[in-house]
Design a protein around this motif. Sequence first.
Motif, PDB file in Angstrom:
ATOM      1  N   THR A 283      -2.893   9.632 -17.482  1.00  0.00           N
ATOM      2  CA  THR A 283      -2.766  11.080 -17.312  1.00  0.00           C
ATOM      3  C   THR A 283      -1.624  11.461 -16.382  1.00  0.00           C
ATOM      4  N   THR A 284      -1.051  10.480 -15.698  1.00  0.00           N
ATOM      5  CA  THR A 284       0.030  10.803 -14.777  1.00  0.00           C
ATOM      6  C   THR A 284       1.255  11.287 -15.538  1.00  0.00           C
ATOM      7  N   GLN A 285       1.960  12.244 -14.951  1.00  0.00           N
ATOM      8  CA  GLN A 285       3.158  12.807 -15.567  1.00  0.00           C
ATOM      9  C   GLN A 285       4.438  12.198 -14.994  1.00  0.00           C
ATOM     10  N   VAL A 286       4.290  11.266 -14.056  1.00  0.00           N
ATOM     11  CA  VAL A 286       5.444  10.623 -13.434  1.00  0.00           C
ATOM     12  C   VAL A 286       5.253   9.112 -13.516  1.00  0.00           C
ATOM     13  N   ASP A 287       6.298   8.386 -13.171  1.00  0.00           N
ATOM     14  CA  ASP A 287       6.251   6.924 -13.208  1.00  0.00           C
ATOM     15  C   ASP A 287       5.616   6.412 -11.909  1.00  0.00           C
ATOM     16  N   SER A 288       4.350   6.732 -11.717  1.00  0.00           N
ATOM     17  CA  SER A 288       3.671   6.398 -10.463  1.00  0.00           C
ATOM     18  C   SER A 288       3.367   4.906 -10.396  1.00  0.00           C
ATOM     19  N   TYR A 289       3.447   4.371  -9.175  1.00  0.00           N
ATOM     20  CA  TYR A 289       3.184   2.948  -8.975  1.00  0.00           C
ATOM     21  C   TYR A 289       2.847   2.688  -7.515  1.00  0.00           C
ATOM     22  N   MET A 290       2.362   1.492  -7.248  1.00  0.00           N
ATOM     23  CA  MET A 290       2.083   1.033  -5.892  1.00  0.00           C
ATOM     24  C   MET A 290       2.597  -0.395  -5.773  1.00  0.00           C
ATOM     25  N   HIS A 291       3.321  -0.684  -4.708  1.00  0.00           N
ATOM     26  CA  HIS A 291       3.859  -2.016  -4.475  1.00  0.00           C
ATOM     27  C   HIS A 291       3.439  -2.459  -3.074  1.00  0.00           C
ATOM     28  N   GLU A 292       2.558  -3.450  -3.030  1.00  0.00           N
ATOM     29  CA  GLU A 292       2.019  -3.935  -1.764  1.00  0.00           C
ATOM     30  C   GLU A 292       2.531  -5.341  -1.486  1.00  0.00           C
ATOM     31  N   MET A 293       3.064  -5.547  -0.269  1.00  0.00           N
ATOM     32  CA  MET A 293       3.578  -6.845   0.154  1.00  0.00           C
ATOM     33  C   MET A 293       2.959  -7.191   1.506  1.00  0.00           C
ATOM     34  N   THR A 294       2.239  -8.309   1.560  1.00  0.00           N
ATOM     35  CA  THR A 294       1.533  -8.714   2.781  1.00  0.00           C
ATOM     36  C   THR A 294       1.927 -10.129   3.169  1.00  0.00           C
ATOM     37  N   SER A 295       2.327 -10.294   4.409  1.00  0.00           N
ATOM     38  CA  SER A 295       2.561 -11.613   4.996  1.00  0.00           C
ATOM     39  C   SER A 295       1.508 -11.843   6.069  1.00  0.00           C
ATOM     40  N   ALA A 296       0.988 -13.063   6.129  1.00  0.00           N
ATOM     41  CA  ALA A 296      -0.053 -13.366   7.101  1.00  0.00           C
ATOM     42  C   ALA A 296       0.160 -14.758   7.669  1.00  0.00           C
ATOM     43  N   ALA A 297      -0.208 -14.928   8.931  1.00  0.00           N
ATOM     44  CA  ALA A 297      -0.133 -16.226   9.596  1.00  0.00           C
ATOM     45  C   ALA A 297      -1.420 -16.435  10.385  1.00  0.00           C
ATOM     46  N   ARG A 298      -1.896 -17.680  10.369  1.00  0.00           N
ATOM     47  CA  ARG A 298      -3.130 -18.019  11.084  1.00  0.00           C
ATOM     48  C   ARG A 298      -2.919 -19.315  11.848  1.00  0.00           C
ATOM     49  N   LEU A 299      -3.598 -19.406  12.968  1.00  0.00           N
ATOM     50  CA  LEU A 299      -3.610 -20.633  13.754  1.00  0.00           C
ATOM     51  C   LEU A 299      -5.008 -20.803  14.311  1.00  0.00           C
ATOM     52  N   GLY A 300      -5.559 -22.001  14.207  1.00  0.00           N
ATOM     53  CA  GLY A 300      -6.898 -22.252  14.709  1.00  0.00           C
ATOM     54  C   GLY A 300      -6.982 -23.591  15.388  1.00  0.00           C
ATOM     55  N   ILE A 301      -7.828 -23.661  16.400  1.00  0.00           N
ATOM     56  CA  ILE A 301      -8.021 -24.907  17.132  1.00  0.00           C
ATOM     57  C   ILE A 301      -9.484 -25.044  17.509  1.00  0.00           C
ATOM     58  N   ASP A 314      -9.176 -18.670  17.147  1.00  0.00           N
ATOM     59  CA  ASP A 314      -8.316 -18.286  16.027  1.00  0.00           C
ATOM     60  C   ASP A 314      -7.314 -17.249  16.513  1.00  0.00           C
ATOM     61  N   VAL A 315      -6.097 -17.362  16.031  1.00  0.00           N
ATOM     62  CA  VAL A 315      -5.100 -16.305  16.198  1.00  0.00           C
ATOM     63  C   VAL A 315      -4.636 -15.918  14.802  1.00  0.00           C
ATOM     64  N   ASN A 316      -4.762 -14.639  14.463  1.00  0.00           N
ATOM     65  CA  ASN A 316      -4.427 -14.162  13.121  1.00  0.00           C
ATOM     66  C   ASN A 316      -3.454 -12.995  13.213  1.00  0.00           C
ATOM     67  N   TYR A 317      -2.460 -13.005  12.335  1.00  0.00           N
ATOM     68  CA  TYR A 317      -1.522 -11.891  12.279  1.00  0.00           C
ATOM     69  C   TYR A 317      -1.234 -11.563  10.816  1.00  0.00           C
ATOM     70  N   SER A 318      -1.244 -10.289  10.487  1.00  0.00           N
ATOM     71  CA  SER A 318      -0.893  -9.854   9.134  1.00  0.00           C
ATOM     72  C   SER A 318      -0.022  -8.610   9.215  1.00  0.00           C
ATOM     73  N   ASP A 319       0.866  -8.495   8.243  1.00  0.00           N
ATOM     74  CA  ASP A 319       1.810  -7.378   8.192  1.00  0.00           C
ATOM     75  C   ASP A 319       1.927  -6.932   6.742  1.00  0.00           C
ATOM     76  N   THR A 320       1.686  -5.656   6.475  1.00  0.00           N
ATOM     77  CA  THR A 320       1.679  -5.132   5.110  1.00  0.00           C
ATOM     78  C   THR A 320       2.625  -3.947   4.990  1.00  0.00           C
TER      79      THR A 320
END
Length: 673
Positions: A283-301, A314-320
């Motif tokens: 039903t959209t009248q435009v070229d609608s879209y979504m582009h998601e990019m996520t980088s994540a890093a984890r460290l555990g001991i 745990d040390v966790n980091y994510s960026d979207t």
Amino acid sequence: MGTQPTIIAVLVGTLFAVSGTLATAPVQAAEPTSDLQSADPQTSDKQTSDPQIRVDETLTVIGRSENIPLNVAANVAIIDAAAIEQSGATTLTEVLRGQNGIQIADSNTGAIFAMRGFSAGQAANNTLILLDGRRLNNIDIAAPSINAIPLNQVERVEILSGSAGVLYGDQAVGGVINIITKAPEGSGGSMQLSGGSFSTYEGRGDLFGAINDKWRVYGAVSYNQGDNYRKHNANETTSILGRLQYRDEGDSFFVEGSYYDNHRELPGALSLDQFKDDPTQATTQVDSYMHEMTSAARLGIKHQLTQHWQLAADVNYSDTLTTGLNTWSSTRRDSRSLLELNPKAVGTFTTGSGELRLVTGLDLSRGESEFSSGRSNEQKQASAYVQATVPLTEELSYIVGGRYAKVEDELVDPQAYASGVELDQDAHGLELGINYRPSRSQRFYLRFDENFRFAKVDEQAYTSANVLGLDPQTGYSYEAGWDLTLASHTLRVSAYRLDLEDEIVFDASAASPAGGSFPGANVNADASRRYGVNLDWDWQLSQAVQLGLEYHYIDAEFTEGLNLGKALSWVAENSGRAYVSYDISDSLQLFAEGVYTGERFMEGDNANQDPKLQAYTLTNLALNYSHQNWLASLRVDNLLDEDYVSAGYYSAFGSGYYAGTGRNLRLSVSYRF
């Protein structure tokens, strides 16, 4: 699952097992541990002396420490690797649909999982999603990206139904879903190719090896593209994961990086007439879209400090970054990041009555988000928790715990809070439980859990002009259950009640903020109550045939305010699932299931104005063939091609409907080397 698997499930599980992954046997099932887990030699090798009783000794991290499900005073279920392969499922959504009362909403952008009677709009904030114990929930209202986790990375899924306010705090209100990824210890890999309906193609692969007897590496990659059921809804999705891990007796360490990229077209909402005429149309009248990019890093001991104490962190980091064009022609460029630090200590002490277990730790996080609208937010959370499992006798133990949490929000919104605002709030949780195991085959439990959730940053930034900060949502959960585990049967029965106060919701009829750009606002709603009953039964009818049945009843309604006595929207009072697995031969297995979702009011129809949406049943079928290192699977979802509403949003001016996927066929071929 819980019962003895059929022959083909054992073959499939063995085919894809390596040292450190799932092993299944006729009488005993043992689960692997994830990166921060290690098997307890006092529990993982136990077998009952009674051949008529099968005790599931699966290890779980749902209690933030290694444990056995029957020793946890909670409704815990595990979907293991054999069950996933047996179903022929190709996504986590297919795996979780109908399990443990999970109800799914999908506005054709990705699934949202609701537990214990929450609407689609609330589910992402009241069901906690974990990946190896790391939070996937965001600091804003965006739902976790479950599609970022391809099944070739998944070892098992743990589901805790009910709140876990002490163990996990914020957002663990309706339940917790913990997805455990593979942590292989041998050397090898796998490749999988699949294709099917709607021009869908997918490739997956993983590779793992031992550098030496202590260091190991693991990598996985997947790529998926398809047009999907509706027009203008095509996606292209990539996922990459790499991990380096170390293990030496009581010590372990890992570092991990991952990247997820998903580009998806948005088809827009349908009117009721459009849905009935052609549910596949856009039903959209435009070229609608979504582009998601996520980088994540984890460290555990993890370090075994003494005989009794183990330390872990745990040390966790994510960026979207999410870019796109909305269906109303508005561009978006939104970003969010989250940094977490989660140190904990686990104490284990042997007493004359059994094992005393103590878990205590801190959860620290700092999240930031920026929106293309000019809104920017920062949220800091800090909390401390402690939980003790204390044996009174060999059969009886009690659980007690508490958590204190504090949150600080810094909010800037060019329309609502142009000069910015700072908010400080706190909340607490309390847990009391009793676990009674009169025999190795059964247990009874009683549980009370005080839960809470803080408002998300974009919820706090869009309140009515006279409201400066929403109060934390608080709740009380009461549950009683009984589990019976025999050689050929497992039966789980539970009943619960969940009371919420100051429930955080979006109310379209509320006064907008000063300068607000759309009607309505986020509010602390009237009090609500949910109670329900769960029944889960599995039966190994013969060595070749396994049956299963689940039924879930929820009565959810407002207990105060204008909607007193009205049903909560988007909550099906009745839902269930039934399945059968049949080994046609040693190499060929048939799996069939039906997932039923009952009638429910449209999302947001809190006054119950419109008729309920129709109930529907999805019939899914899979045929699996295994030969040496090869596995082929043909799965058909929605075999009867039933039209149903997968998500919908009520409006007095015209509600919006999103169509669920029609008949969907997928053929997959895998090779393990």
